[in-house]
Design a protein around this motif. Sequence first.
Motif, PDB file in Angstrom:
ATOM      1  N   GLY A 229     -26.121  18.940 -52.055  1.00  0.00           N
ATOM      2  CA  GLY A 229     -26.312  19.217 -50.640  1.00  0.00           C
ATOM      3  C   GLY A 229     -25.008  19.342 -49.878  1.00  0.00           C
ATOM      4  O   GLY A 229     -23.930  19.002 -50.372  1.00  0.00           O
ATOM      5  N   GLU A 230     -25.136  19.824 -48.651  1.00  0.00           N
ATOM      6  CA  GLU A 230     -23.975  20.059 -47.806  1.00  0.00           C
ATOM      7  C   GLU A 230     -23.527  18.766 -47.109  1.00  0.00           C
ATOM      8  O   GLU A 230     -24.299  17.833 -46.924  1.00  0.00           O
ATOM      9  CB  GLU A 230     -24.299  21.113 -46.746  1.00  0.00           C
ATOM     10  N   ALA A 231     -22.254  18.745 -46.716  1.00  0.00           N
ATOM     11  CA  ALA A 231     -21.747  17.659 -45.876  1.00  0.00           C
ATOM     12  C   ALA A 231     -22.267  17.852 -44.448  1.00  0.00           C
ATOM     13  O   ALA A 231     -22.772  18.908 -44.094  1.00  0.00           O
ATOM     14  CB  ALA A 231     -20.216  17.655 -45.912  1.00  0.00           C
ATOM     15  N   GLY A 232     -22.142  16.814 -43.647  1.00  0.00           N
ATOM     16  CA  GLY A 232     -22.554  16.902 -42.244  1.00  0.00           C
ATOM     17  C   GLY A 232     -23.875  16.237 -41.931  1.00  0.00           C
ATOM     18  O   GLY A 232     -24.324  16.230 -40.782  1.00  0.00           O
ATOM     19  N   ALA A 233     -24.518  15.643 -42.946  1.00  0.00           N
ATOM     20  CA  ALA A 233     -25.834  15.027 -42.723  1.00  0.00           C
ATOM     21  C   ALA A 233     -25.748  13.822 -41.793  1.00  0.00           C
ATOM     22  O   ALA A 233     -26.659  13.590 -40.988  1.00  0.00           O
ATOM     23  CB  ALA A 233     -26.452  14.619 -44.058  1.00  0.00           C
ATOM     24  N   SER A 234     -24.683  13.036 -41.893  1.00  0.00           N
ATOM     25  CA  SER A 234     -24.588  11.802 -41.105  1.00  0.00           C
ATOM     26  C   SER A 234     -24.698  12.079 -39.613  1.00  0.00           C
ATOM     27  O   SER A 234     -25.424  11.379 -38.888  1.00  0.00           O
ATOM     28  CB  SER A 234     -23.269  11.082 -41.409  1.00  0.00           C
ATOM     29  N   SER A 235     -23.973  13.085 -39.128  1.00  0.00           N
ATOM     30  CA  SER A 235     -24.007  13.386 -37.697  1.00  0.00           C
ATOM     31  C   SER A 235     -25.372  13.917 -37.274  1.00  0.00           C
ATOM     32  O   SER A 235     -25.855  13.615 -36.175  1.00  0.00           O
ATOM     33  CB  SER A 235     -22.906  14.381 -37.333  1.00  0.00           C
TER      34      SER A 235
END
Length: 412
Positions: free
Chosen positions: A396-402
């Motif tokens: 999966g891609e980064a950026g899920a936390s935000s």
Amino acid sequence: MKLLCLSNGHGEDVIAVQIIKALYQQTDQIEVVALPIVGEGIAYQKSRIPIIAPVKKMPSGGFVYMEARELWRDLQGGLVGLTLAQLKAVQRWGKQGGMILAVGDIVPLLFAWLSQTNYVFVGTAKSEYYLQDEVGWLPQTSFLQRKLGSVYLPWERCLMKNRRCLGVFPRDSLTTHQLQQFGVRAHDFGNPMMDGLFPEVPIVEEREEARSLRILLLPGSRSPEAERNWELILEAVESIIAREKKRRLCFLSAIAPSLDLNPFCERLQAQGWQQNTTNSLSTPVQDKQGLEFQKGVTRLLLTQTAYHSCLLSADLAVAMAGTATEQFVGLGKPVITFPGEGPQYTPAFAEAQTRLLGASVILVKKPSQAATVLHELFSDPDRLQLIADNGKRRMGEAGASSQIAEYLVNQI
């Protein structure tokens, strides 16, 4: 606005902290507390997040599902009493009102459901890739598993479909789409495991003609298993050095901060590695707190403070780890692995990991076979490109936390 984070493992604790940091960037009107169900919650402690109940490091290190013997050791170590105390603390907190962020598997999800307050679930432990890929069911997937229709069992899906579960965030697109077919409010936000991968120390780029092949060594994070894994990994290192005599090699060894470095150093010195006692740094990862070794023209770094720098710098990994291996694959890079004695990295675990991560992980029977695989990999650019595409898709891609943090703010 109150938030309780439940997680069951060091990797899960780190993911929860990553989401909390993203949450703080979006609002300061939030009171966050945590409960690490497994371990002591070092990631929470480092971030100064209060822990609401007793915590204890169990003999198994959290791998009770691997062996009955490990479960028995944990039971003798007070697992039942600890679990009941933690559950009571969660239920007390739930009566005050607020939201629970559950990160991991069925255990924090069940705790969240028992709290009688609203919750969201970040599923890190399970993926449909264990059972199927984009083409269809894997050959080893049983008739019963196919009938059940998902890696998440009916009772797990029931907890996710509960009216108090306000959102589910699986680790990849395939799992998200499968859960949506069962009526779960699943969102494809990417994988928080891929967030926050920034270098801790500088990475020196070598001239192309003088560039080393950089090989990451990951023995795992649990003692004494990590030390046993290290011995096997060094067998692979020796085979690679013997095979790749014409290639410049640099080994980057990321050792968990909780481990004692002495056994790792002693094993290196027993195999003829000489420690660099000068102040000059000879490896691309410029970690002044690390220990550098040399054998002939080959260099090796032992570090406990530059994990991300090693991850980002390396071209390939020889790994016997869980979360670290997955993150490396998510960067689009290949991993060579072989089973150990466990209790975590057993033959069953290694086989399951290859199903999860697909073509990005090459499982061999013996460490000495790593050299042949490495040589074949770097002689086949098309295969390396396939591995790069596969890893980014599966992790999966980064950026899920935000995105998860924004979702939480909107829900609360």
